[in-house]
Motif scaffolding. Structure first.
Motif, PDB file in Angstrom:
ATOM      1  N   ASP A 160      32.953  36.417  41.362  1.00  0.00           N
ATOM      2  CA  ASP A 160      33.566  36.791  42.704  1.00  0.00           C
ATOM      3  C   ASP A 160      34.604  37.700  43.285  1.00  0.00           C
ATOM      4  N   ASN A 161      35.306  37.700  41.985  1.00  0.00           N
ATOM      5  CA  ASN A 161      36.454  38.810  42.071  1.00  0.00           C
ATOM      6  C   ASN A 161      36.172  39.973  41.538  1.00  0.00           C
ATOM      7  N   ALA A 162      35.010  40.440  40.717  1.00  0.00           N
ATOM      8  CA  ALA A 162      34.445  41.480  40.062  1.00  0.00           C
ATOM      9  C   ALA A 162      33.493  42.126  41.502  1.00  0.00           C
ATOM     10  N   CYS A 163      32.879  41.240  41.539  1.00  0.00           N
ATOM     11  CA  CYS A 163      31.746  41.806  43.200  1.00  0.00           C
ATOM     12  C   CYS A 163      32.399  42.041  44.700  1.00  0.00           C
ATOM     13  N   ARG A 164      33.452  42.025  44.333  1.00  0.00           N
ATOM     14  CA  ARG A 164      34.385  43.043  45.877  1.00  0.00           C
ATOM     15  C   ARG A 164      34.848  44.220  45.135  1.00  0.00           C
ATOM     16  N   ALA A 165      34.441  44.688  43.809  1.00  0.00           N
ATOM     17  CA  ALA A 165      34.136  46.162  43.684  1.00  0.00           C
ATOM     18  C   ALA A 165      33.490  47.041  42.663  1.00  0.00           C
ATOM     19  N   LEU A 166      32.324  45.786  42.240  1.00  0.00           N
ATOM     20  CA  LEU A 166      30.903  46.313  41.425  1.00  0.00           C
ATOM     21  C   LEU A 166      30.149  46.065  41.997  1.00  0.00           C
ATOM     22  N   PRO A 167      29.207  46.272  41.961  1.00  0.00           N
ATOM     23  CA  PRO A 167      27.238  46.042  42.030  1.00  0.00           C
ATOM     24  C   PRO A 167      27.271  44.204  41.334  1.00  0.00           C
ATOM     25  N   ALA A 169      25.087  43.272  39.243  1.00  0.00           N
ATOM     26  CA  ALA A 169      24.739  43.481  38.255  1.00  0.00           C
ATOM     27  C   ALA A 169      25.219  44.304  36.927  1.00  0.00           C
ATOM     28  N   GLU A 170      26.209  45.251  37.550  1.00  0.00           N
ATOM     29  CA  GLU A 170      27.447  45.486  36.750  1.00  0.00           C
ATOM     30  C   GLU A 170      28.449  44.469  36.462  1.00  0.00           C
ATOM     31  N   ALA A 171      28.776  43.576  37.021  1.00  0.00           N
ATOM     32  CA  ALA A 171      29.698  42.622  37.032  1.00  0.00           C
ATOM     33  C   ALA A 171      28.882  41.554  36.281  1.00  0.00           C
ATOM     34  N   ALA A 172      27.269  41.601  36.275  1.00  0.00           N
ATOM     35  CA  ALA A 172      26.994  41.095  34.749  1.00  0.00           C
ATOM     36  C   ALA A 172      27.374  41.569  33.946  1.00  0.00           C
ATOM     37  N   ILE A 173      27.279  42.235  33.647  1.00  0.00           N
ATOM     38  CA  ILE A 173      27.352  42.740  32.501  1.00  0.00           C
ATOM     39  C   ILE A 173      28.587  42.870  32.017  1.00  0.00           C
ATOM     40  N   ILE A 174      29.442  42.961  32.449  1.00  0.00           N
ATOM     41  CA  ILE A 174      30.847  43.275  31.865  1.00  0.00           C
ATOM     42  C   ILE A 174      31.466  41.692  31.454  1.00  0.00           C
ATOM     43  N   ARG A 175      31.008  40.610  31.887  1.00  0.00           N
ATOM     44  CA  ARG A 175      30.968  39.186  31.740  1.00  0.00           C
ATOM     45  C   ARG A 175      30.218  38.908  30.529  1.00  0.00           C
ATOM     46  N   GLY A 176      29.168  39.075  30.178  1.00  0.00           N
ATOM     47  CA  GLY A 176      28.195  39.043  29.345  1.00  0.00           C
ATOM     48  C   GLY A 176      28.862  39.656  28.164  1.00  0.00           C
ATOM     49  N   ALA A 177      29.666  40.786  28.524  1.00  0.00           N
ATOM     50  CA  ALA A 177      30.534  41.612  27.220  1.00  0.00           C
ATOM     51  C   ALA A 177      31.614  40.449  26.903  1.00  0.00           C
ATOM     52  N   VAL A 178      32.887  40.468  27.673  1.00  0.00           N
ATOM     53  CA  VAL A 178      33.588  39.826  27.694  1.00  0.00           C
ATOM     54  C   VAL A 178      33.386  38.633  27.084  1.00  0.00           C
ATOM     55  N   ALA A 179      32.159  37.634  27.280  1.00  0.00           N
ATOM     56  CA  ALA A 179      31.524  36.649  26.665  1.00  0.00           C
ATOM     57  C   ALA A 179      31.015  36.692  25.136  1.00  0.00           C
ATOM     58  N   THR A 188      34.804  49.063  24.499  1.00  0.00           N
ATOM     59  CA  THR A 188      34.033  49.619  25.472  1.00  0.00           C
ATOM     60  C   THR A 188      32.936  48.805  26.560  1.00  0.00           C
ATOM     61  N   PRO A 189      32.233  48.102  25.698  1.00  0.00           N
ATOM     62  CA  PRO A 189      31.400  47.814  26.776  1.00  0.00           C
ATOM     63  C   PRO A 189      31.680  47.064  27.689  1.00  0.00           C
ATOM     64  N   CYS A 190      32.829  46.312  27.479  1.00  0.00           N
ATOM     65  CA  CYS A 190      33.614  45.374  29.140  1.00  0.00           C
ATOM     66  C   CYS A 190      34.201  46.875  29.796  1.00  0.00           C
ATOM     67  N   LEU A 191      34.749  48.260  29.410  1.00  0.00           N
ATOM     68  CA  LEU A 191      34.905  48.767  30.824  1.00  0.00           C
ATOM     69  C   LEU A 191      34.026  49.701  30.908  1.00  0.00           C
ATOM     70  N   LEU A 192      32.781  50.147  30.460  1.00  0.00           N
ATOM     71  CA  LEU A 192      31.933  51.473  30.701  1.00  0.00           C
ATOM     72  C   LEU A 192      31.533  51.050  32.009  1.00  0.00           C
ATOM     73  N   PRO A 193      31.202  50.112  32.961  1.00  0.00           N
ATOM     74  CA  PRO A 193      30.631  49.726  33.814  1.00  0.00           C
ATOM     75  C   PRO A 193      31.286  50.342  35.080  1.00  0.00           C
ATOM     76  N   ALA A 194      32.927  49.895  34.723  1.00  0.00           N
ATOM     77  CA  ALA A 194      33.697  50.371  36.309  1.00  0.00           C
ATOM     78  C   ALA A 194      34.416  51.800  35.366  1.00  0.00           C
ATOM     79  N   ALA A 195      34.334  52.130  34.403  1.00  0.00           N
ATOM     80  CA  ALA A 195      34.433  53.687  34.340  1.00  0.00           C
ATOM     81  C   ALA A 195      33.361  54.411  34.511  1.00  0.00           C
ATOM     82  N   ARG A 196      32.371  54.171  34.519  1.00  0.00           N
ATOM     83  CA  ARG A 196      31.046  54.705  34.917  1.00  0.00           C
ATOM     84  C   ARG A 196      31.341  55.069  37.016  1.00  0.00           C
ATOM     85  N   ARG A 197      31.671  54.379  37.089  1.00  0.00           N
ATOM     86  CA  ARG A 197      32.135  54.484  38.913  1.00  0.00           C
ATOM     87  C   ARG A 197      32.722  54.821  39.175  1.00  0.00           C
ATOM     88  N   SER A 198      33.861  54.664  38.225  1.00  0.00           N
ATOM     89  CA  SER A 198      35.435  55.445  38.546  1.00  0.00           C
ATOM     90  C   SER A 198      35.585  57.216  38.635  1.00  0.00           C
TER      91      SER A 198
END
Length: 199
Positions: A160-167, A169-179, A188-198
Motif C-alpha cells: 500500500d505504501n510502496a505503490c504510492r511511489a512505484l508501479p 510490479a516494481e513494488a512486488a520485486i522489492i517485496r520479494g527481495a526483502v523477503a 542491491t536487489p532491494c534498492l534497484l527498482p527505486a534507484a532506476r526511477r530516480s
C-alpha cells in the motif's frame, strides 16, 4: 490504534466491534476514549472542539478527527482497516460519513492514560439502537511487540505504501527481495527498482 503516515495515531485495523456487527447505521452512540489530555494534546487534537471534529472540511482535518476515524473504521476503510486514502477531501465531505459523525463523543480514559506513552490505547463504547452496548478495548498497538503484524499484514502494508511511489510490479520485486534478504549477497536487489526511477 497505531501511528499512520501523515497524521495522528489512528486505528490500523477494523475495530473488533465492526466484526461483531457494529456499524454506524446500527449505532445510536459511539464513545472513543483515548489517553487523557493532561499528558499530551491527543484528546484535544482528535476530539476538541467536538463540533469541528464532527465536521472536517478537508482530508487533512479528517486525519485529526476522532469521530471521522471511528466512523470510517466501522464503515470499512482501506489498508489494514483505515489508510491514508480514507482521509481525502472527498471522503471528508462524504455525506454518508458525515451523517454519523455526530454520534461519536471523544472522552479521556484513565486506564489509557496509564499506558501512555508506551502505548496509544483506546476504548470504544458502542450503544446500539436496540439498546445493547458493546465495548472494545485496544490497549496494545497493532504492529508493536505485543501485537505483531502477520507476514500477510506486513506485505499488505508495504505494498500500500510502496505503490504510492512505484508501479505495483516494481513494488512486488522489492517485496520479494526483502523477503529473501538473509540470502542475498547485498541489498542491491532491494534498492534497484527505486534507484532506476530516480535516475
Amino acid at each position: 490504534p497505531t501511528a499512520a503516515t501523515g497524521g495522528p495515531p489512528r486505528p490500523a485495523a477494523p475495530p473488533p466491534a465492526r466484526g461483531r456487527g457494529v456499524s454506524p447505521l446500527a449505532a445510536g452512540g459511539l464513545t472513543s476514549r483515548p489517553r487523557a489530555p493532561r499528558l499530551s494534546v491527543s484528546r484535544r487534537t482528535v476530539g476538541a472542539p467536538i463540533e469541528m471534529k464532527r465536521a472536517p472540511e478537508t482530508g487533512y482535518q479528517a486525519q485529526f478527527s476522532g469521530p471521522f476515524t471511528v466512523v470510517t473504521a466501522l464503515m470499512g476503510g482501506g489498508g489494514l482497516g483505515v489508510s491514508l486514502d480514507d482521509f481525502t477531501d472527498q471522503t471528508a465531505q462524504d455525506p454518508v460519513r458525515r451523517t454519523h459523525l455526530h454520534k461519536v463523543d471523544v472522552v479521556a480514559d484513565p486506564r489509557c492514560d496509564e499506558l501512555f506513552p508506551h502505548q496509544f490505547p483506546a476504548v470504544l463504547t458502542a450503544e446500539l439502537s436496540d439498546g445493547s452496548v458493546i465495548i472494545e478495548e485496544v490497549m496494545r498497538n497493532r504492529g508493536g511487540p505485543g501485537r505483531p503484524l502477520s507476514e500477510e499484514d506486513l506485505e499488505r502494508k508495504f505494498t500500500d505504501n510502496a505503490c504510492r511511489a512505484l508501479p505495483a510490479a516494481e513494488a512486488a520485486i522489492i517485496r520479494g527481495a526483502v523477503a529473501e534478504l538473509d540470502q542475498l549477497p547485498s541489498v542491491t536487489p532491494c534498492l534497484l527498482p527505486a534507484a532506476r526511477r530516480s535516475t
